[in-house]
Motif scaffolding. Structure first.
Motif, PDB file in Angstrom:
ATOM      1  N   MET A 235      76.495 -75.142  -8.328  1.00  0.00           N
ATOM      2  CA  MET A 235      75.586 -76.446  -8.042  1.00  0.00           C
ATOM      3  C   MET A 235      75.876 -76.684  -6.851  1.00  0.00           C
ATOM      4  O   MET A 235      77.124 -76.824  -6.174  1.00  0.00           O
ATOM      5  N   TYR A 236      74.663 -77.183  -5.939  1.00  0.00           N
ATOM      6  CA  TYR A 236      75.064 -77.745  -4.703  1.00  0.00           C
ATOM      7  C   TYR A 236      73.753 -78.857  -4.562  1.00  0.00           C
ATOM      8  O   TYR A 236      72.572 -78.352  -4.583  1.00  0.00           O
ATOM      9  N   LEU A 237      74.141 -80.053  -4.373  1.00  0.00           N
ATOM     10  CA  LEU A 237      72.936 -81.113  -3.935  1.00  0.00           C
ATOM     11  C   LEU A 237      71.948 -81.180  -5.045  1.00  0.00           C
ATOM     12  O   LEU A 237      70.880 -81.098  -4.910  1.00  0.00           O
ATOM     13  N   GLY A 238      72.467 -81.171  -6.598  1.00  0.00           N
ATOM     14  CA  GLY A 238      71.508 -81.133  -7.747  1.00  0.00           C
ATOM     15  C   GLY A 238      70.652 -79.795  -7.975  1.00  0.00           C
ATOM     16  O   GLY A 238      70.078 -80.132  -8.956  1.00  0.00           O
ATOM     17  N   LYS A 239      70.996 -78.830  -7.426  1.00  0.00           N
ATOM     18  CA  LYS A 239      70.378 -77.438  -7.476  1.00  0.00           C
ATOM     19  C   LYS A 239      71.385 -76.464  -8.105  1.00  0.00           C
ATOM     20  O   LYS A 239      72.516 -76.427  -7.398  1.00  0.00           O
ATOM     21  N   VAL A 240      71.210 -75.644  -8.944  1.00  0.00           N
ATOM     22  CA  VAL A 240      72.019 -74.418  -9.041  1.00  0.00           C
ATOM     23  C   VAL A 240      71.619 -73.326  -8.099  1.00  0.00           C
ATOM     24  O   VAL A 240      70.464 -72.782  -8.021  1.00  0.00           O
ATOM     25  N   VAL A 241      72.441 -72.853  -7.148  1.00  0.00           N
ATOM     26  CA  VAL A 241      72.301 -71.968  -6.211  1.00  0.00           C
ATOM     27  C   VAL A 241      72.876 -70.554  -6.410  1.00  0.00           C
ATOM     28  O   VAL A 241      72.206 -69.631  -5.789  1.00  0.00           O
ATOM     29  N   GLU A 242      73.627 -70.395  -7.475  1.00  0.00           N
ATOM     30  CA  GLU A 242      73.837 -68.965  -7.970  1.00  0.00           C
ATOM     31  C   GLU A 242      74.320 -69.009  -9.351  1.00  0.00           C
ATOM     32  O   GLU A 242      75.100 -70.094  -9.637  1.00  0.00           O
TER      33      GLU A 242
END
Length: 345
Positions: A235-242
């Motif tokens: 997660m980064y800043l509220g979102k799943v990026v990978e």
């Protein structure tokens, strides 16, 4: 541990989960904005597996775990636990569903009532959700204490009389009291001494094998997540990026943020440590109340492209089982991405 070859049943299905907290200001407490703690998260967790959820402090990991269990009333999205949609049903109707989903909290001292004995703490879910008599309830409490490695003679002691590791075992026993199918482990080892962390993680693994539990394991300790998780979401800043299997993610990270995160993990082998190229991200994490336009990571990404600054990347499956939210894996941009990558590096 999770058997990837067996038919897989989804225990948890999360779709576009959002948890926004309002910001009020002024004399009349007017709503002036919102903190986007979780902003469109989607993933599945299969029966018997452990999904690791990692990211730096403040990225929304713990909020995501609590929102999935409906400890918060979510802003948007869908949460399905064992085939039951719980995303927007009233809290009173959630009560019969609570036994199948439980949580182990980060701070064992803060999550245990100091005025209650161990027996009362572990037995509280049994009082609230079952009709067991006093003798049967006490026997179940002793069984749970045995399962987590606590001496039965300590049943009438209070939390302050135990070490951090023992208190966390009490919390785990309480979570197991109602035979749940799914447990959210919210940084369960973060407040413990290093020497105790391995004991608690080993206990969680043993209980998973014995009881067929499914875990969402939230942590910022990437080394421990590599040990316990079957798949890992970043997660980064509220979102799943990978999102990928443990082996794929640690050996071949795709998203630039994942690469930077893993480059910071200490390697115990000095020879290997010297070969690791540290990726130092510039700038600070943006505010979740005012995220950047386009990709959330565009202000710090060493491989940023013009499209990143105005168009949000889609969270897509780039290879079987591997999901990435990055324009580098947009087929329309793959020709220009390598040249920009070399220029950035």
């Amino acid at each position: 541990m999770f058997d990837a070859s067996a038919p897989r049943k989804k225990i948890v299905e999360v779709r576009d989960l959002k948890m926004h907290f309002p910001i009020f200001a002024g004399v009349f407490r007017k709503r002036v904005g919102e903190v986007k703690a979780v902003d469109g998260v989607s993933f599945d967790i299969f029966e018997g597996e452990t999904l690791g959820l990692v990211g730096e402090s403040g990225c929304g990991k713990s909020t995501c775990g609590r929102a999935i269990l409906r400890l918060y009333d979510i802003t948007e999205g869908s949460v399905v636990i064992d085939g039951q949609e719980i995303g927007h049903i009233p809290q009173k109707k959630l009560r019969p569903l609570r036994p199948k989903m439980q949580m182990v909290f980060q701070d064992p001292q803060a999550s245990l009532d100091p005025r209650m004995t161990v027996a009362a703490i572990i037995g509280e879910p049994l009082v609230e959700h079952t009709n067991l008599g006093r003798a049967a309830r006490l026997e179940r409490i002793y069984e749970l204490m045995d399962a987590v490695g606590l001496n039965r003679n300590f049943a009438n002691r209070y939390p302050h009389e135990f070490s951090g590791g023992q208190r966390q075992r009490i919390g785990i026993a309480r979570a197991l009291a109602l035979n749940p199918k799914f447990i959210v482990c919210d940084e369960p080892i973060a407040a413990l001494d290093v020497s105790i962390q391995a004991q608690v993680v080993n206990l969680l693994e043993e209980l998973q094998k014995q009881l067929g539990l499914t875990y969402l394991f939230i942590s910022h300790d990437l080394s421990m997540v590599r040990h316990i998780a079957d798949r890992v979401a970043v997660m980064y800043l509220g979102k799943v990026v990978e999102l990928a299997s443990r082996e794929d993610l640690y050996e071949r990270p795709r998203h630039p943020y994942t690469e930077a995160l893993l480059s910071a993990v200490p390697d115990p082998d000095p020879a290997s440590a010297e070969k690791i190229e540290r990726i130092i991200l510039k700038g600070d994490v943006p505010s979740p109340s005012n995220p950047p336009q386009g990709c959330n990571f565009c202000t710090r990404c060493p491989r940023v492209m013009p499209i990143c600054q105005h168009e949000e990347p889609e969270f897509r499956e780039v290879t079987p089982g591997r999901f990435v939210a990055c324009h580098l894996y947009n087929t329309d941009l793959q020709q220009e991405a390598p040249a920009r990558t070399e220029a950035a590096s």
